[in-house]
Design an enzyme around this catalytic site. Structure first.
Site, short mmCIF file in Angstrom:
data_model
loop_
_atom_site.label_atom_id
_atom_site.label_comp_id
_atom_site.label_asym_id
_atom_site.label_seq_id
_atom_site.Cartn_x
_atom_site.Cartn_y
_atom_site.Cartn_z
CD GLU A 191 10.95 7.57 2.53
OE1 GLU A 191 10.37 6.79 1.21
OE2 GLU A 191 10.31 7.21 3.16
CB SER A 209 5.70 3.93 12.47
OG SER A 209 7.21 3.84 12.00
N GLY A 257 8.68 4.64 8.71
CA GLY A 257 9.77 4.08 8.53
C GLY A 257 10.28 3.75 10.30
CG HIS A 288 6.81 9.94 0.47
ND1 HIS A 288 8.90 9.62 0.98
CD2 HIS A 288 6.17 9.62 0.84
CE1 HIS A 288 8.28 8.37 1.81
NE2 HIS A 288 6.66 8.54 2.49
CG ASN A 316 5.31 5.19 -0.56
OD1 ASN A 316 5.88 4.59 -2.06
ND2 ASN A 316 5.48 6.22 -0.14
CD1 TRP A 317 3.54 -1.49 -1.24
CD2 TRP A 317 3.78 -2.29 -3.59
NE1 TRP A 317 2.55 -2.45 -1.73
CE2 TRP A 317 2.50 -3.29 -2.79
CE3 TRP A 317 3.59 -2.54 -4.80
CZ2 TRP A 317 1.82 -4.17 -3.49
CZ3 TRP A 317 2.93 -3.58 -5.98
CH2 TRP A 317 1.95 -3.75 -4.71
CE LYS A 318 7.80 4.50 2.39
NZ LYS A 318 8.53 4.98 3.06
CD GLU A 352 3.61 10.28 4.88
OE1 GLU A 352 2.86 8.45 4.98
OE2 GLU A 352 4.44 10.30 3.80
N GLY A 381 4.14 2.70 4.25
CA GLY A 381 4.76 2.02 3.73
C GLY A 381 5.04 0.44 4.03
N GLY A 382 6.15 -0.03 5.11
CA GLY A 382 6.80 -0.90 5.59
C GLY A 382 5.27 -2.30 5.64
P1 PGA Z 1 6.03 3.25 6.81
O1 PGA Z 1 6.07 4.63 5.33
O2 PGA Z 1 4.57 3.02 6.92
O3 PGA Z 1 7.37 2.75 5.96
O4 PGA Z 1 6.36 4.43 8.36
C1 PGA Z 1 4.68 5.01 5.20
C2 PGA Z 1 5.46 6.40 3.92
O5 PGA Z 1 6.47 6.70 3.91
O6 PGA Z 1 5.26 6.79 3.55
#
Ligand code: PGA
Length: 261
Positions: A106, A221, A182, A104, A17-19, A176, A242-243
């Site tokens: 967010e 994370s 994050g 998600h 997930n590149w956001k 999640e 994500g990250g």
């Molecule tokens: P993260 O994000 O790996 O940066 O914690 C995961 C996500 O939000 O899908």
């Protein structure tokens, strides 16, 4: 053990997930580099969720018949019409997406998306032939209040409630915990296994035996350093990252984790 998860035939899923990162040029360069270096593993599925405006470039960079699929990070629940700024499931499908993230954290916590809206988005994905990857997870406050199981169970139940054919449509779920996204904080593999077991029990109530085929991912994370431990937890069929998916080397080493288990 290589590939499929503990005693089942479920293929592992590695989802990036590149956001709101990687514009078209960076997305194209990323998938071009990734496809050249990725050693395809017949027992795993790799999925990229780039920003919608970078989807075409990411697909182009991957070349002909890449060993992975693409999705979008969000869709609107209507199929078309006067909804300025939104993307529909049919448009995403036409642009090359085969999946969409739904709910998600967010979307839920920055943009105020409700369980009912996630249900409408899952239904829209189904109508367009996109697989919804429904995300569930509790906040720190809910966790500390002992509400984790009830929160994630109702996010799952309501999220899937508008599907016409949940048996066919439901194939990937992600747990999640909001406090782990994050932040560098992980849920322990034991905590993750407990919640995944709860989610699989809810799926069994909703889908019967077919629940066994649904992949449940963990996200929050995940890094090259902790992915193997998380994948060894019971009922963890993959990761949503994500990250650590933003850099080719780190994403490659996460996607190869199955080979080392
Ligand atoms: P993260 O994000 O790996 O940066 O914690 C995961 C996500 O939000 O899908």
């Amino acid at each position: 053990m290589n590939g499929a998860t503990g005693g089942s035939t479920r293929r592992r899923v590695f989802a990036a997930n590149w956001k709101m990162n990687h514009g078209p040029a960076a997305a194209r360069a990323f998938t071009r580099d990734f496809v050249a270096r990725y050693r395809s593993d017949a027992d795993s599925d790799v999925i990229f969720f780039p920003p919608a405006l970078s989807l075409a470039a990411a697909i182009e960079g991957a070349g002909e018949a890449p060993p992975f699929r693409f999705g979008v990070q969000n869709i609107y629940s209507a199929d078309k019409g006067a909804f300025t700024g939104e993307n529909s499931a049919p448009i995403a499908r036409d642009a090359g997406a085969r999946l969409t993230l739904v709910g998600h954290s967010e979307r839920r916590h920055v943009f105020g998306e409700t369980n009912e809206q996630t249900a409408a988005k899952c239904a829209a994905a189904e109508r367009a032939g996109l697989t919804p990857l429904l995300c569930v997870g509790e906040t720190l406050e809910q966790r500390e209040g002992g509400e984790t199981e009830s929160v994630v169970s109702s996010q799952l139940r309501v999220g899937l409630s508008d599907l016409k054919d949940p048996l066919l449509t439901t194939s990937v779920i992600a747990y999640e915990p909001v406090w782990a996204i994050g932040t560098g904080k992980n849920a322990t593999p034991e905590d993750v296994a407990d919640i995944h077991t709860v989610l699989r029990a809810v799926l069994a109530e909703l889908l019967g035996d077919a629940a066994e085929g649904v992949r449940i991912l963990y996200g929050g994370s995940v890094t090259p350093g902790n992915v193997s431990r998380l994948l060894m937890a019971a009922n963890v069929d993959g990761v949503l990252v994500g990250g650590a998916s933003l850099e080719v080397g780190s994403w490659l080493s996460i996607c190869s984790a199955s080979l080392n288990l």
